[in-house]
Design a protein around this motif. Sequence first.
Motif, PDB file in Angstrom:
ATOM      1  N   ASP A 149     -27.919  18.703 -18.173  1.00 50.15           N
ATOM      2  CA  ASP A 149     -28.924  18.234 -19.117  1.00 50.15           C
ATOM      3  C   ASP A 149     -29.898  19.375 -19.380  1.00 50.15           C
ATOM      4  N   ARG A 180     -12.898  10.640 -14.599  1.00 52.22           N
ATOM      5  CA  ARG A 180     -12.101  10.738 -15.828  1.00 52.22           C
ATOM      6  C   ARG A 180     -11.061  11.855 -15.723  1.00 52.22           C
ATOM      7  N   THR A 209     -24.889  11.673 -12.165  1.00 51.09           N
ATOM      8  CA  THR A 209     -24.157  10.474 -12.578  1.00 51.09           C
ATOM      9  C   THR A 209     -23.052  10.817 -13.565  1.00 51.09           C
ATOM     10  N   GLU A 210     -23.392  11.583 -14.589  1.00 47.13           N
ATOM     11  CA  GLU A 210     -22.391  11.948 -15.600  1.00 47.13           C
ATOM     12  C   GLU A 210     -21.339  12.898 -15.036  1.00 47.13           C
ATOM     13  N   THR A 211     -21.739  13.765 -14.123  1.00 47.86           N
ATOM     14  CA  THR A 211     -20.768  14.643 -13.469  1.00 47.86           C
ATOM     15  C   THR A 211     -19.781  13.805 -12.663  1.00 47.86           C
ATOM     16  N   VAL A 271     -21.875  18.293 -15.694  1.00 50.68           N
ATOM     17  CA  VAL A 271     -22.631  17.923 -16.885  1.00 50.68           C
ATOM     18  C   VAL A 271     -24.069  18.382 -16.673  1.00 50.68           C
ATOM     19  N   ASN A 278     -26.689  16.665 -14.182  1.00 55.84           N
ATOM     20  CA  ASN A 278     -26.698  15.206 -14.264  1.00 55.84           C
ATOM     21  C   ASN A 278     -25.623  14.700 -13.300  1.00 55.84           C
ATOM     22  N   GLY A 321     -21.867  10.025  -8.177  1.00 57.94           N
ATOM     23  CA  GLY A 321     -23.032  10.821  -8.522  1.00 57.94           C
ATOM     24  C   GLY A 321     -24.060  10.888  -7.413  1.00 57.94           C
ATOM     25  N   ARG A 362     -18.922  10.682 -13.235  1.00 57.90           N
ATOM     26  CA  ARG A 362     -18.031  10.007 -14.200  1.00 57.90           C
ATOM     27  C   ARG A 362     -16.979  10.975 -14.730  1.00 57.90           C
ATOM     28  N   ASN A 363     -17.401  12.202 -14.930  1.00 54.61           N
ATOM     29  CA  ASN A 363     -16.484  13.235 -15.399  1.00 54.61           C
ATOM     30  C   ASN A 363     -15.378  13.484 -14.376  1.00 54.61           C
TER      31      ASN A 363
END
Length: 83
Positions: free
Chosen positions: A74, A17, A9-11, A72, A7, A47, A13-14
Amino acid sequence: MMIPMINLTETGRNIVRLRKRAGLSVKDLQQVFGFATPQAIYKWQQGLALPTIDNLVILAMLLGVTMDEIIVVDPGMPLDKIA
């Protein structure tokens, strides 16, 4: 059988963070990686791209995490649906 998918996008964001948690700026990462511009790092964070495997190893070390904690994954799609 399910094929896992990263993923992006989530990677991204990770990465943001974890970078902030480590107290690092985009400029700090740019300098460590020796990039002329920060564009690659922004692409990771948005992402739009993933770090190469060698850069991912370095990023994990800088952030004090494992590569698995950055990426991340999926569950993905069933194998028979991938054409």
